[in-house]
Design an enzyme around this catalytic site. Structure first.
Site, PDB file in Angstrom:
ATOM      1  N   HIS A 380       0.925  -1.100   0.040  1.00 14.70           N
ATOM      2  CA  HIS A 380      -0.004   0.117  -0.230  1.00 14.70           C
ATOM      3  C   HIS A 380       0.929   1.166  -0.091  1.00 14.70           C
ATOM      4  O   HIS A 380       0.288   2.235  -0.037  1.00 14.70           O
ATOM      5  CB  HIS A 380      -0.843   0.145   1.440  1.00 14.70           C
ATOM      6  CG  HIS A 380      -2.187   0.542   0.953  1.00 14.70           C
ATOM      7  ND1 HIS A 380      -2.429   1.706   0.030  1.00 14.70           N
ATOM      8  CD2 HIS A 380      -3.458   0.590   1.827  1.00 14.70           C
ATOM      9  CE1 HIS A 380      -3.658   2.021   0.110  1.00 14.70           C
ATOM     10  NE2 HIS A 380      -4.472   1.514   1.029  1.00 14.70           N
ATOM     11  N   ASP A 384      -2.267   2.229  -4.598  1.00 17.24           N
ATOM     12  CA  ASP A 384      -3.574   2.747  -3.863  1.00 17.24           C
ATOM     13  C   ASP A 384      -4.642   1.473  -4.022  1.00 17.24           C
ATOM     14  O   ASP A 384      -4.590   0.710  -4.930  1.00 17.24           O
ATOM     15  CB  ASP A 384      -3.999   4.088  -4.607  1.00 17.24           C
ATOM     16  CG  ASP A 384      -3.027   5.002  -4.159  1.00 17.24           C
ATOM     17  OD1 ASP A 384      -2.068   4.820  -3.067  1.00 17.24           O
ATOM     18  OD2 ASP A 384      -2.893   6.023  -5.080  1.00 17.24           O
TER      19      ASP A 384
END
Length: 409
Positions: A380, A384
């Protein structure tokens, strides 16, 4: 003359290995380049060839020992320096035992029985007890016929069967007994454990899921698999479709194919797909290079070759390095759903699972379709959530309508 067996160069940044198995025992004949030992590295098993032909000498390292590149682990004795195996000279045949001298007339085997010379000879030759033979001659004496009848009777009786060995009583089970076995971790397993834990400690790892209807791909496979195998010499599987679909989705979402190096993000215009395959000592991950340039047939051939050589332990170090994205197919083992772990320094891994018929809604109707769960674990820090979901949707669309792969949609 002895020639040393040394640990060969194992590849970039690999400086040591573990003796996994000796393939030759001291005294065994060996040919030049014939494997004599197997080494376990943090990636694959590597065979050590004999530098010369000769006879295997003594080991300088044992199974389980950690050895450095260039270290001497054994030796091969030159054939010229090994004395030939000479067959032992045949032992002379033993001289025949002298015939037993006939017993003197006064040494009758039956004590006070009186035997004629011919009867005595028959009794002695056949090892009979004359007291156990009923005589039919005058005054109950034994005749030749009596002895011959006893001989014939003894020969007609079957030999007594040997008494069966007594079966030892099983040791009584100890109440509450529990056993343990301790096995040293292989270097490959140690490295897998270290790298997976490193990925969890470093990446901000998250997994997103979707499912895909496999109907179209399964129909295409059923329709063309025979022609495909006849033309290309390899079976048409599902991985070819998934790799092509992943390549297309990675072009649309380049972050999933990127990586973080220091404070920089590396984006790539090529796709090297790491494909997890099963090996005797655990999963290994060879790389399908430049997958964006390969056809489905080229992908299937490459993966089939990796799978075969993974089982044989003949994958090379350079074939394990440099992947940019990983596909792991737990479905071949029956997995329904999983959260795969990223293979650093990559930023994402796609998990495939078993195909299972499930009820789904199509055009307002409940129908049964062959469905598969997809799982994308991603870092992450770089990818995204929107990008991860978009990647999976693009992959799903391509698999459910394989025509998209042909017209680049």
């Amino acid at each position: 003359m002895a020639t040393e067996i040394k640990v060969p160069t194992l590849g970039e940044s690999i400086t040591e290995a573990t003796i996994g198995e000796w393939l030759k025992k001291p005294g065994d004949p060996v040919k030049v380049d014939e494997p004599v030992a197997s080494l376990e590295t943090d990636k694959v098993s590597v065979e050590v060839p004999s530098p010369v032909a000769g006879v295997m000498g003594q080991y300088a390292a044992q199974v389980g020992d950690t050895v450095q590149v260039g270290a001497v682990i054994g030796s091969v004795e030159s054939s010229a320096g090994v004395p030939p195996q000479v067959a032992p000279a045949a032992s002379p045949a033993p001289a025949p035992a002298p015939a037993a001298a006939p017993a003197p007339a006064h040494e009758e085997p039956a004590g006070d029985l009186t035997l004629s010379p011919s009867v005595r000879r028959m009794v002695l030759e056949h090892g009979l007890d004359p007291t156990q033979i009923k005589g039919t001659g005058k005054d109950g004496r034994l005749t030749k016929e009596d002895v011959q009848h006893a001989i014939d009777t003894a020969q007609s009786k079957p030999a007594p069967a040997p008494a069966p060995a007594p079966t030892p009583a099983p040791a009584p089970a100890q109440a509450g007994e529990r056993r343990e076995e301790r096995v040293r971790m292989t270097r490959l397993r140690q490295t897998i454990a270290t790298r997976l834990k490193e990925a969890q400690n470093t990446a901000a790892m998250l997994t997103t899921f979707n499912d895909v209807d496999m109907t179209a791909v399964m129909e295409a496979r059923a329709k063309y698999k025979d022609l495909f195998e006849k033309k290309h010499g390899v079976r048409l599987g599902f991985m070819g479709f998934f790799v092509k679909a992943a390549v297309q989705a990675l072009r649309d979402i380049p972050a999933v194919n990127g990586s973080i190096e220091g404070d920089e993000i590396v984006y790539r215009d090529y796709v090297d797909v790491s494909v997890a395959v099963s090996a005797p000592n655990g999963l290994v991950v060879p790389v399908v290079r430049d997958a964006q340039d390969l056809s489905v047939a080229g992908i299937e051939k490459t993966i089939a070759d990796f799978g075969k050589r993974a089982k044989d332990g003949t994958l090379k170090m350079e074939e394990m390095r440099g992947g940019t994205f990983t596909i792991s197919n737990g479905g071949v083992f029956g997995s329904l759903l999983s959260t795969p772990i990223i293979n650093p320094p990559q930023s994402a891994v796609l998990g495939l699972h078993r195909i299972e018929e499930r009820p789904v809604v199509r055009d307002g109707q409940i129908v049964v379709r062959p469905m598969m769960y997809l799982a994308l674990s991603y870092d992450h820090r770089l990818v995204d959530g929107r990008e991860a979901v978009t990647f999976l949707v693009a992959l799903k669309n391509a698999i459910e309508d394989p025509t998209r792969l042909l017209i680049d949609l």
